[in-house]
Design a protein around this motif. Structure first.
Motif, short mmCIF file in Angstrom:
data_model
loop_
_atom_site.label_atom_id
_atom_site.label_comp_id
_atom_site.label_asym_id
_atom_site.label_seq_id
_atom_site.Cartn_x
_atom_site.Cartn_y
_atom_site.Cartn_z
N PHE A 91 0.84 -1.19 0.00
CA PHE A 91 0.00 0.00 0.00
C PHE A 91 0.88 1.24 0.00
CE2 PHE A 91 -2.75 -3.39 1.16
CZ PHE A 91 -4.02 -3.02 0.74
N SER A 92 1.55 1.44 -1.12
CA SER A 92 2.47 2.55 -1.29
C SER A 92 2.80 2.66 -2.77
CB SER A 92 3.76 2.31 -0.48
OG SER A 92 4.72 3.33 -0.72
N ASP A 93 3.42 3.76 -3.14
CA ASP A 93 3.90 3.87 -4.52
C ASP A 93 5.21 3.11 -4.71
OD1 ASP A 93 5.00 5.93 -2.77
OD2 ASP A 93 6.00 6.74 -4.55
N GLY A 94 5.74 2.55 -3.63
CA GLY A 94 6.98 1.79 -3.74
C GLY A 94 7.17 0.89 -2.54
N ARG A 95 8.30 1.10 -1.84
CA ARG A 95 8.65 0.25 -0.72
C ARG A 95 7.92 0.66 0.55
NH1 ARG A 95 14.63 1.71 -2.40
NH2 ARG A 95 13.32 3.50 -2.99
N ILE A 96 7.94 -0.26 1.51
CA ILE A 96 7.37 -0.04 2.83
C ILE A 96 8.48 -0.21 3.86
CG2 ILE A 96 5.01 -0.65 2.20
CD1 ILE A 96 5.55 -3.49 3.19
N ILE A 97 8.17 0.06 5.12
CA ILE A 97 9.20 0.00 6.16
C ILE A 97 9.85 -1.37 6.22
CG2 ILE A 97 9.61 0.14 8.66
CD1 ILE A 97 7.41 2.29 8.76
N ALA A 98 9.07 -2.45 6.06
CA ALA A 98 9.63 -3.80 6.09
C ALA A 98 10.71 -3.99 5.04
CB ALA A 98 8.52 -4.83 5.89
N ASP A 99 10.54 -3.38 3.87
CA ASP A 99 11.55 -3.49 2.81
C ASP A 99 12.84 -2.79 3.20
OD1 ASP A 99 9.75 -4.84 1.07
OD2 ASP A 99 8.86 -2.92 0.50
N TYR A 100 12.71 -1.61 3.80
CA TYR A 100 13.91 -0.88 4.20
C TYR A 100 14.65 -1.58 5.34
CZ TYR A 100 12.64 2.98 1.16
OH TYR A 100 12.35 3.74 0.05
N ILE A 101 13.90 -2.17 6.26
CA ILE A 101 14.55 -2.94 7.33
C ILE A 101 15.29 -4.13 6.73
CG2 ILE A 101 14.13 -4.41 9.33
CD1 ILE A 101 11.89 -2.52 10.15
N ALA A 102 14.66 -4.84 5.81
CA ALA A 102 15.31 -5.98 5.16
C ALA A 102 16.60 -5.55 4.47
CB ALA A 102 14.36 -6.64 4.17
N SER A 103 16.54 -4.46 3.71
CA SER A 103 17.73 -3.99 3.00
C SER A 103 18.84 -3.60 3.96
CB SER A 103 17.37 -2.81 2.09
OG SER A 103 16.52 -3.22 1.05
N SER A 104 18.48 -3.00 5.10
CA SER A 104 19.50 -2.59 6.06
C SER A 104 20.25 -3.77 6.64
CB SER A 104 18.87 -1.77 7.19
OG SER A 104 18.17 -2.60 8.10
N LEU A 105 19.61 -4.95 6.62
CA LEU A 105 20.23 -6.18 7.13
C LEU A 105 20.80 -7.03 6.00
CD1 LEU A 105 17.43 -7.06 9.71
CD2 LEU A 105 19.67 -6.07 10.20
N ASN A 106 20.83 -6.44 4.80
CA ASN A 106 21.34 -7.14 3.62
C ASN A 106 20.53 -8.39 3.32
OD1 ASN A 106 23.10 -7.03 1.45
ND2 ASN A 106 24.57 -8.43 2.39
N LEU A 107 19.24 -8.31 3.57
CA LEU A 107 18.32 -9.41 3.28
C LEU A 107 17.42 -9.03 2.11
CD1 LEU A 107 17.17 -10.25 6.94
CD2 LEU A 107 18.81 -11.53 5.54
N PRO A 108 16.90 -10.00 1.38
CA PRO A 108 15.98 -9.69 0.29
C PRO A 108 14.64 -9.20 0.83
CG PRO A 108 16.08 -12.06 0.63
CD PRO A 108 17.13 -11.45 1.53
#
Length: 380
Positions: free
Chosen positions: A77-94
């Motif tokens: 529910f966004s034009d792109g990423r959500i908080i869960a995506d940014y947390i995943a990226s910060s941990l080098n996870l997909p």
């Protein structure tokens, strides 16, 4: 929420850190190898669009959802990423795949169980109080059952090592319970009586996760409801003093603050019960208000902070007859300058800014080594 006066060097450090985004190699040196997300539409990565018969005002299954980052709708529910995506990226996870996605996607490094419309409380609790929910409601207890079923099918009785190296994000539960209650004309005095039950439900989930073997749990608070376009449209007030300097409704923000204070206090108590488990409160409210406070420096348009980028018109570019994704509804050409995306959810850029604050605040508390001065970020 009290305002603060930051020294000049701290102010610029805050802006630098808000602008910073990096991968795990630069940001952390800790072993979190998987991520599990529960929650509602703020965290949903595509579960609700896979539930037969789910009827959505915000049509996250079609454009313009996903247009900024994924170039297609994903059920977020966004034009792109959500908080869960940014947390995943910060941990080098997909990015996490939705639990209900049966197309052969990988769940090897975590799963997203969040479902739009999900309540903290079971449907029966709300029904007893004449609060209606969507017929496909997947509340917190059910999402926990999904998590346990997933673990049973993947690691069986040997899941504790997996969970020891995982981060659980419990989700900003309570937001849907309160929205449904306010929208169905329940008095605030009555809705306040629900708060202890909702907090207990969240705490019970934390205890259950710990029993399963979780050692790192992020428990977010709710957003400032009075700054969301849907609240502003649904509950207008003729008294100018009902609004703060940003155009947010003070009373709904006070209610959200009440929930968050009670949740934070409860988490401090449960931390004493489990001193060897890292239970971290995620201050989504404070992070949201921080980007409002520094909006011009962060690239947001101060005149549209409480207006939806994608909506059907009206004062806040939002109405309940034509949600984002409807044929007659268009999105603004510059979503990165908006905080509100569709009235109840935020833009990719707003989530990015909020995530930077949350990530830099939480990582040291999880035994990771963060970037920047997290004390500045947590002092709002």
């Amino acid at each position: 929420m009290a305002s603060i006066s930051l020294p000049n060097f701290s102010f610029f450090l805050l802006l630098i850190t808000l602008s910073f985004y990096s991968s795990c190699d630069a940001l952390t040196k800790c072993c979190i190898t998987s991520l599990f997300q529960l929650g509602d539409s703020i965290a949903d990565a595509g579960n609700v669009i896979r539930i037969p018969g789910a009827s959505l005002l915000a049509r996250a299954y079609g454009p313009p959802y996903g247009e900024t980052f994924f170039n297609k709708p994903t059920g977020r529910f966004s034009d792109g990423r959500i908080i869960a995506d940014y947390i995943a990226s910060s941990l080098n996870l997909p990015f996490l795949n939705a639990y209900l996605d049966k197309s052969g996607v990988s769940f090897s490094q975590g799963v997203n169980f969040a479902v739009a419309g999900a309540t903290a409380m079971n449907t029966s609790f709300l029904a007893e109080r004449n609060v209606g929910v969507v017929p496909y409601n997947v509340p917190l207890p059910t999402q926990l059952e999904w998590l346990k079923s997933h673990l049973q099918s993947t690691c069986g009785i040997h899941c504790k090592p997996t969970l020891r190296n995982s981060l659980i994000v419990l989700g900003e539960f309570g937001g849907v319970d309160y929205w449904n209650s306010f929208s169905q004309n329940k008095a605030e005095t009555e809705i306040r009586t629900y708060v202890p039950f909702i907090i207990d439900g969240i705490l019970n989930a934390v205890r259950e996760l710990i029993q399963l073997g979780s050692t790192r749990i992020l428990v977010p608070g709710v957003f400032p409801f009075g700054c969301l376009s849907a609240y502003l449209t649904r509950f207008p007030d003729t008294n100018p003093n009902a609004y703060d300097q940003y155009g947010c409704l003070r009373s709904y923000n006070r209610f959200a603050t009440y929930h968050n204070i009670e949740l934070k206090r409860a988490l401090e108590n449960i931390q004493c019960e489990f001193p060897h488990i890292n239970i971290v409160y995620g201050d989504y409210y404070g992070a949201f208000r921080t980007i409002f406070r520094f909006a011009p420096w962060l690239g947001f348009n101060p005149s549209t902070l409480v207006s939806a980028c994608c909506g059907g018109g009206g004062r806040y570019n939002f109405n309940f007859s034509a949600g984002c994704g409807s044929p007659s509804v268009s999105a603004c050409p510059n979503p990165a300058q908006y905080v509100n995306w569709d009235g109840l959810h935020l833009t990719d850029e707003a989530y990015r800014r909020i995530s930077n604050i949350i990530i830099n605040n939480m990582l040291p508390k999880f035994g990771c080594y963060g970037f920047g001065d997290s004390s500045v970020l947590s002092s709002y």
